[in-house]
Write a protein that holds these residues in place. Sequence first.
Motif, mmCIF file in Angstrom:
data_model
loop_
_atom_site.group_PDB
_atom_site.id
_atom_site.type_symbol
_atom_site.label_atom_id
_atom_site.label_comp_id
_atom_site.label_asym_id
_atom_site.label_seq_id
_atom_site.Cartn_x
_atom_site.Cartn_y
_atom_site.Cartn_z
ATOM 1 N N ARG A 57 1.105 -1.323 -0.018
ATOM 2 C CA ARG A 57 0.439 -0.017 -0.358
ATOM 3 C C ARG A 57 1.078 1.205 0.689
ATOM 4 N N VAL A 58 2.096 1.078 0.861
ATOM 5 C CA VAL A 58 2.699 2.571 0.872
ATOM 6 C C VAL A 58 3.357 2.384 -0.454
ATOM 7 N N ARG A 59 4.003 1.321 -1.449
ATOM 8 C CA ARG A 59 4.555 1.177 -2.359
ATOM 9 C C ARG A 59 4.091 2.114 -4.034
ATOM 10 N N PHE A 60 2.805 1.585 -3.420
ATOM 11 C CA PHE A 60 1.953 2.825 -4.586
ATOM 12 C C PHE A 60 0.596 3.733 -4.569
ATOM 13 N N ALA A 61 1.568 4.834 -3.398
ATOM 14 C CA ALA A 61 0.784 5.706 -2.330
ATOM 15 C C ALA A 61 1.864 6.674 -3.866
ATOM 16 N N ASP A 62 1.615 8.233 -4.126
ATOM 17 C CA ASP A 62 2.080 8.881 -4.440
ATOM 18 C C ASP A 62 3.072 9.931 -3.408
ATOM 19 N N ILE A 63 2.341 10.336 -2.237
ATOM 20 C CA ILE A 63 2.772 11.072 -0.818
ATOM 21 C C ILE A 63 3.070 9.842 0.376
ATOM 22 N N GLY A 91 13.008 1.760 -3.263
ATOM 23 C CA GLY A 91 11.843 1.712 -2.312
ATOM 24 C C GLY A 91 11.240 2.135 -2.347
ATOM 25 N N LEU A 92 11.716 3.741 -2.032
ATOM 26 C CA LEU A 92 10.292 4.690 -2.580
ATOM 27 C C LEU A 92 10.481 6.103 -3.628
ATOM 28 N N ALA A 93 10.991 4.738 -4.617
ATOM 29 C CA ALA A 93 11.468 6.272 -5.826
ATOM 30 C C ALA A 93 10.228 6.579 -6.777
ATOM 31 N N ASP A 94 10.005 7.845 -6.793
ATOM 32 C CA ASP A 94 8.880 8.368 -7.416
ATOM 33 C C ASP A 94 7.770 8.958 -6.744
ATOM 34 N N GLN A 95 8.329 8.640 -5.427
ATOM 35 C CA GLN A 95 7.514 9.137 -4.032
ATOM 36 C C GLN A 95 7.450 10.276 -4.145
ATOM 37 N N VAL A 96 6.709 11.209 -3.599
ATOM 38 C CA VAL A 96 7.011 12.055 -2.216
ATOM 39 C C VAL A 96 6.745 11.396 -0.870
ATOM 40 N N ALA A 97 8.695 11.775 -0.521
ATOM 41 C CA ALA A 97 8.023 11.311 0.834
ATOM 42 C C ALA A 97 8.352 12.435 2.426
#
Length: 111
Positions: A57-63, A91-97
Motif C-alpha cells: 500500500r505504501v509503495r503505490f502511494a504518491d505521497i 524503495g520509495l522511488a518516484d514518491q514524495v516522502a
Amino acid sequence: MKAVAVVGNPKTASRTHDAAERLAADLGFDCEVLEVATLGSGLLGRGDPEVTAVVERVRFADIVIAASPTYKGTYTGPLKIILDRFPTATGLADQVALPLMLGAAKTRAAE
C-alpha cells in the motif's frame, strides 16, 4: 493523489497518528493511516501477509508520510523495521516522502 501515512508510534491512536492526519489534511490529501503498532510480532519475521500488504500500500502511494515520535533524537524502532522492508535501490522511488517527527516538552510545575 494518494497519500499514506506510516505511523511508527508504539502506541495506537497516538498524537503522532493525529499529527499525520492533520498534515495530510492541511496539504489537501485524503490519507490512509497505517499504524505499525497494529502489526505486532508479524513485523519481526519475514513473509507476514499483513506486513507485506502494508508495504505494498505504501509503495503505490504518491505521497508517503513517515511519522514518529522522537526517541533519543531519532525515529522509533518500529518505523525503522517497516522502512527496512522496502527495496534499497527502488524503495520509495518516484514518491514524495515527508518525514514528520514529534517531540514532547516536559514542563515544570510552577514554583
